[in-house]
Design a protein around this motif. Structure first.
Motif, PDB file in Angstrom:
ATOM      1  N   THR A  31      -0.921  -3.799 -11.255  1.00 44.41           N
ATOM      2  CA  THR A  31      -2.224  -3.152 -11.137  1.00 44.41           C
ATOM      3  C   THR A  31      -2.169  -2.193  -9.962  1.00 44.41           C
ATOM      4  N   VAL A  32      -2.804  -1.054 -10.110  1.00 46.91           N
ATOM      5  CA  VAL A  32      -2.881  -0.042  -9.060  1.00 46.91           C
ATOM      6  C   VAL A  32      -4.356   0.251  -8.811  1.00 46.91           C
ATOM      7  N   SER A  33      -4.781   0.096  -7.573  1.00 46.48           N
ATOM      8  CA  SER A  33      -6.192   0.343  -7.249  1.00 46.48           C
ATOM      9  C   SER A  33      -6.282   1.196  -5.995  1.00 46.48           C
ATOM     10  N   ALA A  34      -7.278   2.094  -5.971  1.00 47.03           N
ATOM     11  CA  ALA A  34      -7.465   2.983  -4.832  1.00 47.03           C
ATOM     12  C   ALA A  34      -7.993   2.225  -3.629  1.00 47.03           C
ATOM     13  N   ASN A  35      -7.520   2.616  -2.445  1.00 48.59           N
ATOM     14  CA  ASN A  35      -8.091   2.115  -1.194  1.00 48.59           C
ATOM     15  C   ASN A  35      -8.490   3.314  -0.346  1.00 48.59           C
ATOM     16  N   GLY A  81      -5.176   5.654   0.146  1.00 43.05           N
ATOM     17  CA  GLY A  81      -4.179   5.802  -0.914  1.00 43.05           C
ATOM     18  C   GLY A  81      -4.415   4.790  -2.007  1.00 43.05           C
ATOM     19  N   ASN A  82      -3.398   3.970  -2.288  1.00 46.23           N
ATOM     20  CA  ASN A  82      -3.485   2.985  -3.362  1.00 46.23           C
ATOM     21  C   ASN A  82      -2.841   1.663  -2.947  1.00 46.23           C
ATOM     22  N   THR A  83      -3.381   0.589  -3.489  1.00 45.37           N
ATOM     23  CA  THR A  83      -2.784  -0.730  -3.334  1.00 45.37           C
ATOM     24  C   THR A  83      -2.145  -1.115  -4.668  1.00 45.37           C
ATOM     25  N   VAL A  84      -0.901  -1.537  -4.602  1.00 44.49           N
ATOM     26  CA  VAL A  84      -0.144  -1.904  -5.796  1.00 44.49           C
ATOM     27  C   VAL A  84       0.105  -3.402  -5.765  1.00 44.49           C
ATOM     28  N   GLN A 105       0.472   5.505   0.607  1.00 44.40           N
ATOM     29  CA  GLN A 105      -0.418   6.579   1.011  1.00 44.40           C
ATOM     30  C   GLN A 105      -0.161   7.816   0.160  1.00 44.40           C
ATOM     31  N   GLU A 132       2.432   6.946 -10.995  1.00 45.47           N
ATOM     32  CA  GLU A 132       2.155   5.620 -11.544  1.00 45.47           C
ATOM     33  C   GLU A 132       3.132   5.257 -12.663  1.00 45.47           C
ATOM     34  N   ASP A 148       0.849  -1.190   0.000  1.00 48.96           N
ATOM     35  CA  ASP A 148       0.000   0.000   0.000  1.00 48.96           C
ATOM     36  C   ASP A 148       0.885   1.240   0.000  1.00 48.96           C
TER      37      ASP A 148
END
Length: 311
Positions: free
Chosen positions: A254-258, A261-264, A236, A241, A234
């Motif tokens: 893959t990059v996804s919002a949490n 912040g983001n989870t990679v 923050q 990207e 993760d």
């Protein structure tokens, strides 16, 4: 096929088997051996040649070249001798009979039949024995097909997508029964799209692609063959990207919002170097995890690599 001394104990032998439909080679130079007591998963994307391979094994089709032997004889001879039981993905069941009547018929036709009550119990269909076959659910019909495939003492059991339509408890009971069959020395070959089943059940995994055998080994060996590991963490706040996608040794990202912040999620052929480069970006990854690929990810990586070579 000339049977060598090393092959005399083989249940199944394919030697340079080819089968084509027009310009399409469904099976392309396939050579493999199956042995007693093995539980073997046959994997491959749609069109890989799995169904044709099973048809050749069961004598439903003849190879254009090469040879197929089952217990040292032709597939048809092995089936007539009652040494092979098959559960195909689909196929008509007699409608206007009960489950018990159909299983009784299968047992009566087998050279080495089991007691009908035992067959019903093993397949988990005792409670529906008096039901007409055309009144069964999809999962119940699959269990009846399994009962027909195991109505006698077969030495090889061939299963095509056997747990399609079964609920979780039925699938668990089914595979427990298959493990018992393997412990008794029978060979079990199954084609499946449920890769978690192959990972949990199979002693050996075969990966087909365009009719060719890409990989043959334990699930752990297949995962290692993919040559990649999973990295997740993760980050923050805002991220660059483009810099993440430029990390070394990536095969996918893959990059996804949490919430914060983001989870990679990354697949890398050198996880240590990739993680080192992440810190080199001046970011602080949280919840960092590095793990081997699951069988599904390994399967995808192997077949995609083959597609890239052929394109």
């Amino acid at each position: 096929m000339t049977t060598t001394e090393a092959d005399t104990g083989a249940v199944v032998g394919f030697d340079q088997v080819t089968k084509a439909y027009g310009d399409v080679r469904a099976v392309d130079g396939l050579t493999l051996r199956l042995h007693p007591g093995e539980t073997v998963a046959l994997l491959g994307p749609n069109g890989a040649g799995k169904s044709t391979t099973l048809d050749l094994l069961l004598g439903l089709k003849q190879p254009d070249s090469g040879s197929v032997q089952v217990f040292g004889t032709s597939p048809r001879e092995a089936i007539v001798a009652g040494r092979v039981g098959a559960m195909l993905q689909s196929g008509g069941l007699m409608d206007e009979v009960t489950v018990a009547e159909l299983v009784k018929l299968a047992a009566a036709l087998h050279p080495r039949p089991y007691e009908v009550s035992d067959v019903l119990a093993r397949a988990g269909i005792t409670q529906i024995a008096d039901r007409k076959v055309n009144k069964l659910s999809g999962g119940q019909a699959q269990r009846v097909r399994f009962a027909l495939a195991t109505a006698g003492a077969n030495d090889l059991i061939v299963l095509d997508e056997p747990t399609t339509g079964m609920d979780v408890s039925a699938r668990q009971a089914f595979w427990a029964t298959m493990r018992e069959q393997a412990v008794q020395g029978r060979a079990v070959l199954f084609a499946t799209h449920y890769l978690e089943e192959a990972d949990a059940i199979a002693d050996r995994v075969l990966v087909l692609h365009r009719g060719r055998l890409l990989a043959d080994g334990t699930a752990a060996e297949i995962k290692a063959k993919a040559g990649a590991r999973r990295v997740s963490f993760d980050l923050q706040g805002p991220i660059d990207e483009a810099s993440l996608r430029a990390l070394p040794f990536l095969t996918s990202i893959t990059v996804s919002a949490n919430g914060s912040g983001n989870t990679v999620r990354i697949q890398s052929t050198d996880a240590d170097a990739t993680v080192h480069a992440v810190y080199g970006l001046g970011v602080y990854p949280r919840n960092l995890e590095v793990a081997g690929l699951g069988l599904e990810q390994a399967f995808v990586a192997i077949t995609e690599a083959e597609e890239a070579k052929q394109s």
